[in-house]
Every structure is written in C-alpha cells, then in structure tokens.
Design an enzyme around this catalytic site. Structure first.
Site, PDB file in Angstrom:
ATOM      1  N   TYR A   1      35.551  45.339  37.168  1.00  0.00           N
ATOM      2  CA  TYR A   1      36.643  44.577  36.557  1.00  0.00           C
ATOM      3  C   TYR A   1      36.099  43.485  35.638  1.00  0.00           C
ATOM      4  O   TYR A   1      36.560  43.336  34.505  1.00  0.00           O
ATOM      5  CB  TYR A   1      37.516  43.950  37.648  1.00  0.00           C
TER       6      TYR A   1
ATOM      7  N   SER B   1      40.099  37.400  30.965  1.00  0.00           N
ATOM      8  CA  SER B   1      40.139  36.755  32.279  1.00  0.00           C
ATOM      9  C   SER B   1      38.974  35.788  32.396  1.00  0.00           C
ATOM     10  O   SER B   1      37.959  35.925  31.699  1.00  0.00           O
ATOM     11  CB  SER B   1      40.030  37.821  33.383  1.00  0.00           C
TER      12      SER B   1
END
Length: 246
Positions: free
Chosen positions: A154, A141
């Site tokens: 995360y 990501s």
C-alpha cells in the site's frame, strides 16, 4: 479560482472522501460528475446534491479499465462540453504482511491505486491540454512517507501516486497551466479498513483505531483549498494528520 460552474469528475465518489468532496464542491457551485462502481450509492448522492440545489451526473466506471475511464470523460463532454478538474480518489487498502503472500490483494491495490490514477489522467488530459488550463488532484497518503504495519505494498502505491503527481506538475503546469496536487491524509474514518483480511494486521492496528481520526469532510476542505487558489499558485502537496496520530 472560483469553482462555481466548473465541471469536476470525482472517482470513488460513492463513499468516504469522494462522497464528502462531491457534497462540498457541489455546495460551492461546481457541477460534479460522480463515478464509482456502486450505482445505488451514486444515485443516492446525486439525489442529495440535487435536493440541496446542486448539479450532478452519475457515470458508472471501473478505474482499472481504460475503456471505462474514456467513457466517463466522453459522457461528461457530451453532457457539459468540457472538463475542468479531475479528482482521482478511488483507492483500496487491504493491508497485509508480505510473508502472507496475499498476491491477489497486492495486484488489486496496484490496479486501483496506481493504474486507476494513470487511466484517469490519460482519459482527461487531452481535454485539459486543449483548454490550456485545469487541475488534477490525486489522493496519495502520508503512507507515501512512512511505513506502517502491513503497509509495504500500500505504501509503495502511494509513493507512486505522489511521485507521478510531481512529474505531472513539472510537465503540465508551466506548459499548459494545468495544476496538479497530491493530497496526503493520515488516518481517515472511512471504510478502507474493512478491506483488510490479515487478522495479524488488524490486531496490530487495533490501538490506532481508538484515536480520533480525520473525517472525510476534513479532506474535502483541503481539496477545496487547493482548487480555489489563484492561477499563479500550485499547491503541490497537502499533508494532513490527525492531531493524535504520531
């Protein structure tokens, strides 16, 4: 590289990026092995692919369980005799501020986002090494580069995926001809946001959700690009942002 008739395992294939990637690669002639925990969704996707003339196999597996990932690869080998590509796509994003101490959610993210990738690689690597070729695609990501509200854990998991991918590339590509790619999307219109239980985070992200996000098909196209380069080329990272995202 032509992916026609290549056998490709995709985790988290029941929705979002995984589903879109399976449809794209099957349309291009690949044989896709669809894996996730939601059997009904996978069977619907398999039917769609076969209706379009593609080939698909459904194998239910939980990426956090080593035995499940070993079973996934074993069933693929039993059905098709080999594996050419693994796409580690399964992931969770239950964002929360650290002070909320949602430790169960932290552990789930570590188990799925990091351990799930490790389990997938461990299960498929002996076959790729034996073949002295192949490709591993890990979905990281843009969060691997930039923190955003509620993303401490995360973001940390996605940094781990990015760096593990680079380590894999350096170890495997020169020695065995196995390419490794880290796909790093910004905001994508998937159901990941539905896992967020921290209301304060949801309030903070409300404005971001008004922008035009990437679609799962955009990421599928990026994966296809990485997979179809000549054998002399390794696409290390693909960093993809929505036009409107800062």
């Amino acid at each position: 590289m032509d992916i026609k008739d290549k056998v490709i395992i995709i985790t988290g294939a029941s929705s979002g990026i995984g589903e879109a990637t399976a449809l794209k690669l099957a349309t291009e002639g690949a044989t896709v092995v669809l894996s996730a925990r939601r059997k009904d969704k996978l069977n619907e996707l398999k039917k769609t692919i076969e209706t379009k003339g593609g080939k698909a196999l459904v194998v239910i597996a939980d990426v956090t369980k080593k035995a499940d990932m070993e079973k996934l690869v074993a069933k693929t080998l039993e059905e098709y005799g080999t594996v050419h590509i693994l796409i580690n796509n399964a992931g969770l994003m239950p964002l929360s501020f650290v002070e909320k101490l949602k430790t169960d959610e932290w552990e789930k993210m570590v188990d799925v986002n990091i351990k799930g990738v490790l389990n997938g690689v461990a299960a498929v690597l002996p076959t790729l090494i034996k073949n002295k070729q192949g490709h591993i695609v890990n979905i990281s990501s843009t969060a691997a580069y930039q923190y955003f509200p509620g993303g401490a854990v995360y973001c940390a998991t996605k940094v781990a995926v990015k760096m593990f991918s680079e380590g894999l590339r350096q170890e495997l590509a020169p020695k065995y001809g196995i390419c490794v790619t880290s796909i790093e999307p910004g905001a994508v219109a998937t159901d990941l946001m539905n896992t967020i239980t921290d209301e304060d985070v949801l309030d903070t992200l409300a404005e971001m959700q008004k922008m035009t996000m990437l679609e799962p098909e955009d990421i599928a196209e990026a994966i296809y690009y990485a997979l179809t380069q000549p054998s002399r080329v390794n696409i290390n990272d693909v960093y993809i942002m929505p036009t409107e995202q800062q």
